[in-house]
Design a protein around this motif. Structure first.
Motif, PDB file in Angstrom:
ATOM      1  N   LEU A 137       8.752  -1.643  12.002  1.00  0.00           N
ATOM      2  CA  LEU A 137       8.132  -0.576  11.220  1.00  0.00           C
ATOM      3  C   LEU A 137       7.073  -1.124  10.259  1.00  0.00           C
ATOM      4  CD1 LEU A 137      11.238   1.672  10.526  1.00  0.00           C
ATOM      5  CD2 LEU A 137       9.170   2.338  11.783  1.00  0.00           C
ATOM      6  N   ASP A 138       7.275  -2.333   9.740  1.00  0.00           N
ATOM      7  CA  ASP A 138       6.246  -2.959   8.890  1.00  0.00           C
ATOM      8  C   ASP A 138       4.913  -3.010   9.632  1.00  0.00           C
ATOM      9  OD1 ASP A 138       7.897  -3.390   6.696  1.00  0.00           O
ATOM     10  OD2 ASP A 138       8.156  -5.550   7.086  1.00  0.00           O
ATOM     11  N   GLU A 139       4.959  -3.413  10.900  1.00  0.00           N
ATOM     12  CA  GLU A 139       3.728  -3.501  11.691  1.00  0.00           C
ATOM     13  C   GLU A 139       3.110  -2.124  11.926  1.00  0.00           C
ATOM     14  OE1 GLU A 139       3.999  -5.854  15.249  1.00  0.00           O
ATOM     15  OE2 GLU A 139       5.184  -7.402  14.227  1.00  0.00           O
ATOM     16  N   SER A 165      10.362  -2.875   5.372  1.00  0.00           N
ATOM     17  CA  SER A 165      11.338  -3.948   5.144  1.00  0.00           C
ATOM     18  C   SER A 165      11.817  -3.945   3.691  1.00  0.00           C
ATOM     19  CB  SER A 165      10.762  -5.307   5.524  1.00  0.00           C
ATOM     20  OG  SER A 165       9.580  -5.572   4.792  1.00  0.00           O
ATOM     21  N   ALA A 166      10.950  -3.576   2.753  1.00  0.00           N
ATOM     22  CA  ALA A 166      11.356  -3.475   1.344  1.00  0.00           C
ATOM     23  C   ALA A 166      12.202  -2.221   1.121  1.00  0.00           C
ATOM     24  CB  ALA A 166      10.129  -3.458   0.440  1.00  0.00           C
ATOM     25  N   VAL A 167      11.832  -1.129   1.775  1.00  0.00           N
ATOM     26  CA  VAL A 167      12.587   0.124   1.642  1.00  0.00           C
ATOM     27  C   VAL A 167      14.020  -0.051   2.156  1.00  0.00           C
ATOM     28  CG1 VAL A 167      12.742   2.523   2.450  1.00  0.00           C
ATOM     29  CG2 VAL A 167      10.524   1.573   1.761  1.00  0.00           C
ATOM     30  N   PHE A 168      14.155  -0.725   3.296  1.00  0.00           N
ATOM     31  CA  PHE A 168      15.476  -0.887   3.907  1.00  0.00           C
ATOM     32  C   PHE A 168      16.231  -2.112   3.407  1.00  0.00           C
ATOM     33  CE2 PHE A 168      13.616   1.788   7.401  1.00  0.00           C
ATOM     34  CZ  PHE A 168      14.468   2.864   7.215  1.00  0.00           C
ATOM     35  N   ALA A 169      15.627  -2.928   2.567  1.00  0.00           N
ATOM     36  CA  ALA A 169      16.246  -4.177   2.103  1.00  0.00           C
ATOM     37  C   ALA A 169      17.657  -3.996   1.531  1.00  0.00           C
ATOM     38  CB  ALA A 169      15.338  -4.880   1.100  1.00  0.00           C
ATOM     39  N   ILE A 205      -1.080   1.936  10.450  1.00  0.00           N
ATOM     40  CA  ILE A 205      -1.449   3.275   9.966  1.00  0.00           C
ATOM     41  C   ILE A 205      -2.285   3.134   8.701  1.00  0.00           C
ATOM     42  CG2 ILE A 205      -0.569   5.417   8.943  1.00  0.00           C
ATOM     43  CD1 ILE A 205       1.900   5.074  10.844  1.00  0.00           C
ATOM     44  N   PHE A 206      -1.811   2.320   7.770  1.00  0.00           N
ATOM     45  CA  PHE A 206      -2.511   2.109   6.507  1.00  0.00           C
ATOM     46  C   PHE A 206      -3.914   1.551   6.728  1.00  0.00           C
ATOM     47  CE2 PHE A 206      -3.572  -0.594   2.856  1.00  0.00           C
ATOM     48  CZ  PHE A 206      -3.417   0.294   1.805  1.00  0.00           C
ATOM     49  N   ALA A 207      -4.028   0.523   7.575  1.00  0.00           N
ATOM     50  CA  ALA A 207      -5.335  -0.092   7.851  1.00  0.00           C
ATOM     51  C   ALA A 207      -6.302   0.919   8.449  1.00  0.00           C
ATOM     52  CB  ALA A 207      -5.167  -1.299   8.772  1.00  0.00           C
ATOM     53  N   GLN A 208      -5.843   1.724   9.396  1.00  0.00           N
ATOM     54  CA  GLN A 208      -6.695   2.717  10.021  1.00  0.00           C
ATOM     55  C   GLN A 208      -7.145   3.776   9.003  1.00  0.00           C
ATOM     56  OE1 GLN A 208      -5.264   4.470  13.698  1.00  0.00           O
ATOM     57  NE2 GLN A 208      -6.613   6.246  13.458  1.00  0.00           N
ATOM     58  N   ALA A 209      -6.196   4.276   8.237  1.00  0.00           N
ATOM     59  CA  ALA A 209      -6.510   5.354   7.295  1.00  0.00           C
ATOM     60  C   ALA A 209      -7.441   4.903   6.184  1.00  0.00           C
ATOM     61  CB  ALA A 209      -5.219   5.914   6.699  1.00  0.00           C
ATOM     62  N   THR A 210      -7.334   3.650   5.762  1.00  0.00           N
ATOM     63  CA  THR A 210      -8.139   3.175   4.629  1.00  0.00           C
ATOM     64  C   THR A 210      -9.421   2.455   5.042  1.00  0.00           C
ATOM     65  OG1 THR A 210      -6.896   1.089   4.472  1.00  0.00           O
ATOM     66  CG2 THR A 210      -6.119   2.961   3.115  1.00  0.00           C
TER      67      THR A 210
END
Length: 158
Positions: free
Chosen positions: A144-146, A124-128, A151-156
């Motif tokens: 896409l934010d979700e 949402s920030a990238v496409f703002a 992805i981030f939560a799983q990877a970290t």
């Protein structure tokens, strides 16, 4: 002469301080240093992208390039572009100019202690810049934010 030297020293100090001052992080920047190594984080991110039914579109690593071209070692870093045609189609229907922002990137960096940090900007920030008054692009970015947060939560995850 001492005054001139003192003035030049002060000017050098001030110019150095100005160039090394902290730069504000852009909106939507999310990052986490983990207990995982750099190599582990690459594998974890790959798996998380796959599990969230997204595609690994690009990879760029100064670490690899510096090693190959300059024959030097630097700490690990890699930019990984992630996207999927199902989102690309909708994005382009909503805004062709917004296409310059795809794929959305994750950034893996290796810390001095061997741990890896994973960073990304929320879609949402990238496409703002393209989404003002564009409900279709705003909806896509929120979806896409979700996905990227998952992805981030799983990877970290520890």
């Amino acid at each position: 002469m001492r005054r001139l030297f003192a003035l030049l020293s002060l000017m050098l100090f001030l110019s150095t301080a100005a160039t090394t001052a902290a730069v504000a992080a852009p909106d939507g920047l999310v990052g986490k240093t983990t207990a995982h190594s750099y190599a582990e984080m690459i594998e974890r991110l790959d798996q998380a992208v796959k599990d969230h039914k997204m595609g690994l579109v690009t990879r760029a690593s100064a670490t690899v390039g510096v090693k190959r071209v300059l024959e030097e070692d630097i700490p690990g870093n890699m930019v990984v572009g992630v996207y999927h045609p199902r989102f690309a189609k909708r994005m382009l229907e909503a805004s062709v100019p917004a296409g310059i922002e795809a794929p959305i990137r994750f950034y893996i960096t290796e810390e001095a202690d061997g741990r890896a940090t994973l960073t990304y900007r929320e879609p949402s920030a990238v496409f703002a810049p393209w989404a003002d008054g564009n409900a279709a692009l705003q909806t896509l970015a929120a979806e896409l934010d979700e996905v990227f947060a998952g992805i981030f939560a799983q990877a970290t995850a520890e």
